[in-house]
Design an enzyme around this catalytic site. Sequence first.
Site, short mmCIF file in Angstrom:
data_model
loop_
_atom_site.label_atom_id
_atom_site.label_comp_id
_atom_site.label_asym_id
_atom_site.label_seq_id
_atom_site.Cartn_x
_atom_site.Cartn_y
_atom_site.Cartn_z
N LYS A 195 0.83 0.51 -1.70
CA LYS A 195 -0.31 1.38 -1.96
C LYS A 195 0.16 2.55 -2.82
CE LYS A 195 -3.87 4.15 0.26
NZ LYS A 195 -4.57 4.46 1.49
N ARG A 205 -12.75 9.03 -1.41
CA ARG A 205 -12.49 10.27 -0.66
C ARG A 205 -13.76 11.10 -0.52
NH1 ARG A 205 -6.43 11.60 -3.00
NH2 ARG A 205 -5.52 9.66 -2.21
N ARG A 217 -1.05 13.06 -1.87
CA ARG A 217 -0.44 12.06 -1.00
C ARG A 217 0.86 11.48 -1.58
NH1 ARG A 217 -4.74 12.14 2.23
NH2 ARG A 217 -6.73 11.13 1.77
N LYS A 248 -2.64 -2.34 -3.83
CA LYS A 248 -3.79 -1.46 -4.03
C LYS A 248 -3.40 -0.31 -4.95
CE LYS A 248 -6.58 1.65 -1.29
NZ LYS A 248 -6.73 2.32 -0.05
N TYR A 313 -16.08 -3.81 -3.22
CA TYR A 313 -17.45 -3.30 -3.02
C TYR A 313 -18.46 -4.13 -3.79
CZ TYR A 313 -14.58 0.60 -1.42
OH TYR A 313 -13.64 1.35 -0.77
C1 PBG Z 1 -7.22 5.93 3.56
C2 PBG Z 1 -7.73 5.00 2.51
C3 PBG Z 1 -8.01 5.28 1.16
C4 PBG Z 1 -8.54 4.11 0.63
C5 PBG Z 1 -8.54 3.16 1.63
N1 PBG Z 1 -8.02 3.72 2.78
C6 PBG Z 1 -7.92 6.53 0.38
C7 PBG Z 1 -6.66 7.24 0.25
O1 PBG Z 1 -5.58 6.76 0.53
O2 PBG Z 1 -6.77 8.40 -0.16
C8 PBG Z 1 -9.04 3.96 -0.78
C9 PBG Z 1 -10.08 2.93 -0.95
C10 PBG Z 1 -10.86 3.05 -2.21
O3 PBG Z 1 -10.61 3.92 -3.07
O4 PBG Z 1 -11.77 2.24 -2.37
N2 PBG Z 1 -5.84 6.08 3.59
ZN ZN Z 2 -5.27 7.91 4.88
#
Ligand code: PBG
Ligand code: ZN
Length: 325
Positions: A195, A205, A217, A248, A313
């Site tokens: 990720k 968010r 992050r 991701k 989505y």
């Molecule tokens: C939470 C999370 C995120 C996403 C999925 N789980 C956001 C992030 O890490 O800030 C992103 C999913 C998306 O953008 O569709 N950790």
């Molecule tokens: Zn998170």
Amino acid sequence: MIEQKLRPRRMRINENIRSMVRETSISVKDFVYPIFVVPGNNVREEISSMPGCYHLSVDKAVEIARTIHDLGIPAVEVFGLPEYKDEQGSSAWDMNSPVQRAISAIKKSVPELVIVGDVCLCQYTTHGHCGQLCGHYVDNDATLKLLQKVAVSQAQSGADIIAPSDMMDGRVAAIREALDEDGHSNVSIMSYAVKYASGYYGPFRDAADSAPQFGDRRAYQMDPANSREAMKEVELDLAEGADIIMVKPALAYLDIVRQVRDTINHPVAVYNVSGEYAMVKAAAAKGWIDEKRIVLESLTSMKRAGADIIITYHAIDAAGWLHEK
Ligand code: PBG
Ligand code: ZN
């Protein structure tokens, strides 16, 4: 001597020939549809940065789950906005929170649908980081104990797959142990193993009210410039017991998907994230692109890169388009 001309165009001459030599196909069976559940009743509010996606109360989430199932989509991934937030994110493991209630309500009324529970703390903490803070640093091992509680609460609610998205080290092993101890040895783990710290999460968010209140992050999510590090993360998560490996975001990282697919023998999932979705929706609304064509082309590219599972989505729209073909 007859002159030989090489003509690849022969294999493109009409749709039937093209369909005979087509290498990649996408199916509704590849999809997982993410939903956002919120407190309340009879709530179905469009998310402004993600047109076509909604904040859903549990009753409405159940309706969508049925639609997903009727379309032949095998799985739903549940995200949630809680009733309260605190420093630790304790509403993340509250059995009365929208996520836990939605999981059990969906399991009850659409039992065949696979339910994926997203395990993280950022939607539930006041500071919006994915773990427990120690000063401004997210404390890895303190966070693992909280993630274990979240995973177990979702498994108890009826989740079939637990998907940790926090990027703490050792969380797959910690969650596996906690699940097994609580009697959930058949609940699998789909790890957000790779990720990246990505700008493509922006609309999510907003939708999940999970933006960090300070900093970013990058001290736990991966640097977009790295691919060898991705393979290290995959190796560790498999050693810890992950059943499915996720990469991701999707489109900017298809080279990583291919590398992972060529290296491991586990299923590979890809997350077609909110920013990727929002860009398509915005350009389509302007009439600048053909939405159906772009979406099917993009989803095909994820499959071609090696993904077995696509979290998107676009799943409901794409399922409709695939059925009309
Ligand atoms: C939470 C999370 C995120 C996403 C999925 N789980 C956001 C992030 O890490 O800030 C992103 C999913 C998306 O953008 O569709 N950790
Ligand atoms: Zn998170």
